[in-house]
Design a protein around this motif. Structure first.
Motif, PDB file in Angstrom:
ATOM      1  N   ALA A  15     -33.971  39.558  35.359  1.00  0.00           N
ATOM      2  CA  ALA A  15     -35.425  39.645  35.512  1.00  0.00           C
ATOM      3  C   ALA A  15     -36.121  38.558  34.702  1.00  0.00           C
ATOM      4  O   ALA A  15     -37.080  37.932  35.173  1.00  0.00           O
ATOM      5  N   THR A  58     -37.281  38.783  42.102  1.00  0.00           N
ATOM      6  CA  THR A  58     -38.296  39.500  41.329  1.00  0.00           C
ATOM      7  C   THR A  58     -37.997  40.988  41.428  1.00  0.00           C
ATOM      8  O   THR A  58     -37.519  41.465  42.473  1.00  0.00           O
ATOM      9  N   PRO A  59     -38.260  41.758  40.375  1.00  0.00           N
ATOM     10  CA  PRO A  59     -37.981  43.191  40.417  1.00  0.00           C
ATOM     11  C   PRO A  59     -38.881  43.915  41.425  1.00  0.00           C
ATOM     12  O   PRO A  59     -40.069  43.594  41.550  1.00  0.00           O
ATOM     13  N   GLU A  61     -40.504  47.708  42.710  1.00  0.00           N
ATOM     14  CA  GLU A  61     -41.126  48.764  41.908  1.00  0.00           C
ATOM     15  C   GLU A  61     -40.064  49.569  41.165  1.00  0.00           C
ATOM     16  O   GLU A  61     -40.217  49.894  39.983  1.00  0.00           O
ATOM     17  N   ARG A  64     -38.842  47.393  38.314  1.00  0.00           N
ATOM     18  CA  ARG A  64     -39.753  47.355  37.160  1.00  0.00           C
ATOM     19  C   ARG A  64     -39.631  48.627  36.317  1.00  0.00           C
ATOM     20  O   ARG A  64     -39.706  48.586  35.087  1.00  0.00           O
ATOM     21  N   THR A  65     -39.434  49.755  36.998  1.00  0.00           N
ATOM     22  CA  THR A  65     -39.232  51.008  36.266  1.00  0.00           C
ATOM     23  C   THR A  65     -37.943  50.959  35.454  1.00  0.00           C
ATOM     24  O   THR A  65     -37.901  51.345  34.283  1.00  0.00           O
ATOM     25  N   LEU A  67     -36.451  48.267  34.421  1.00  0.00           N
ATOM     26  CA  LEU A  67     -36.620  47.256  33.381  1.00  0.00           C
ATOM     27  C   LEU A  67     -37.272  47.860  32.137  1.00  0.00           C
ATOM     28  O   LEU A  67     -36.837  47.605  31.001  1.00  0.00           O
ATOM     29  N   LYS A  68     -38.298  48.667  32.348  1.00  0.00           N
ATOM     30  CA  LYS A  68     -38.991  49.295  31.227  1.00  0.00           C
ATOM     31  C   LYS A  68     -38.040  50.185  30.425  1.00  0.00           C
ATOM     32  O   LYS A  68     -37.978  50.116  29.196  1.00  0.00           O
ATOM     33  N   GLU A 140     -43.960  42.972  26.764  1.00  0.00           N
ATOM     34  CA  GLU A 140     -43.056  43.922  27.408  1.00  0.00           C
ATOM     35  C   GLU A 140     -41.999  44.475  26.455  1.00  0.00           C
ATOM     36  O   GLU A 140     -41.272  45.400  26.792  1.00  0.00           O
TER      37      GLU A 140
END
Length: 293
Positions: A15, A58-59, A61, A64-65, A67-68, A140
């Motif tokens: 990412a 690119t991540p 949705e 992105r979850t 990744l967090k 982030e």
């Protein structure tokens, strides 16, 4: 679904890099192995984690979850290693620091050497990035701290002054620009240039400025250091954009003309950025305090 720490680190690296190839390199994995791991993660989840295109990845949705959560899990794992390493006599901590080209090449070697000498059980993972990328990654939680140009919007991040410098033009004696007291970057674009590697944050920054002027960068050669740029400029290959500190040092041993850049962005007030002091681990806070000093 089972994701191990290697999976999570790889996904974060992919990412951050914007490509599976770049992520595999950062994770020290073969490309085939990295691709297999990413596909395995998507199959285990039952949903795509990355949107793939010719420009990179690119991540989604779901990505992105992940990744967090992955950043939080990896941070906790790092804290655990640091707490336990005390009992084995090993390193007690690692700090991830991001910096733009100017800070990385001109100011950090001396600043970091002092910190590392005083903290022999702490290691620093240093990476070069564009200033706006650094702000996003620090926000982030992907890095402990960053050093960015003072012109970038840092949002809610805490900032501290680091160093001041400016970019100048170096040209060989007799070059049309050499007799000028100052020039704008748009004028420089009419001549051949000696620059840094395309992957450097400064070179990407200058390419963006050239695009806004509607002109290409006429790069004759690309090198890995400002000192090498100055040597090629002295040989008449082209002109270069370097920090004033580099130009002053090089001019002591090389035949170079230094010309001021009149553009506002040429002045570089460098800032340290962090999420908040209370969020920093002790060794990361110690590094920031050292850099501030």
């Amino acid at each position: 679904m089972r994701f191990d720490l290697t999976d999570l680190r790889l996904f974060c690296d992919v990412a951050d890099a914007g490509s599976i190839t770049g992520g595999a390199e950062k994770s020290a994995l073969a490309l085939a192995a990295a691709s297999t791991r990413i596909r395995g993660m998507e199959e285990a989840l039952g949903a795509p984690l990355l949107t793939r295109s010719r420009a990179g990845v690119t991540p989604t949705e779901a990505g992105r979850t992940l990744l967090k959560h992955a950043r939080g899990i990896l941070a906790d794992a790092q804290r655990m290693r640091e707490d336990l390493s005390v009992f084995s006599g090993g390193l007690i901590g690692q700090v991830r620091l991001l910096a733009n080209t100017n800070a990385l090449t001109e100011f950090l070697p001396e600043a970091l050497s002092s910190f590392l000498a005083d903290h022999p059980q702490v290691s620093v993972d240093l990476e070069e990035r564009l200033s706006d990328e650094i702000v996003g990654l620090v926000a982030e939680g992907a890095a402990d701290a960053g050093i960015v140009a003072g012109t970038v919007d840092v949002g809610a991040l805490a900032t501290y002054p680091f160093r001041s410098d400016r970019f100048v033009i170096v040209a060989p004696p007799g070059h049309p620009l050499a007799a000028q007291a100052s020039v704008r970057f748009a004028q420089v674009l009419d001549y051949d240039l000696v620059g840094l590697d395309r992957a450097s944050s400064l070179q990407r920054f200058l390419a963006g400025k050239a695009a806004r002027e509607g002109k290409p960068l006429r790069l004759r050669v690309q090198l890995r250091s400002f000192d090498a740029v100055c040597r090629l400029v002295e040989c008449g290959v082209g002109v270069g954009v370097v920090p004033a500190t580099t130009a002053a040092r090089a001019a002591k041993t090389m035949a170079l003309a230094r010309v001021e850049l009149a553009d506002d962005w040429a002045v570089r007030e460098l800032k340290i950025v962090v999420r908040a002091d209370e969020e920093l681990r002790p060794h990361a806070k110690a590094l920031v305090e050292s850099l501030k000093a």
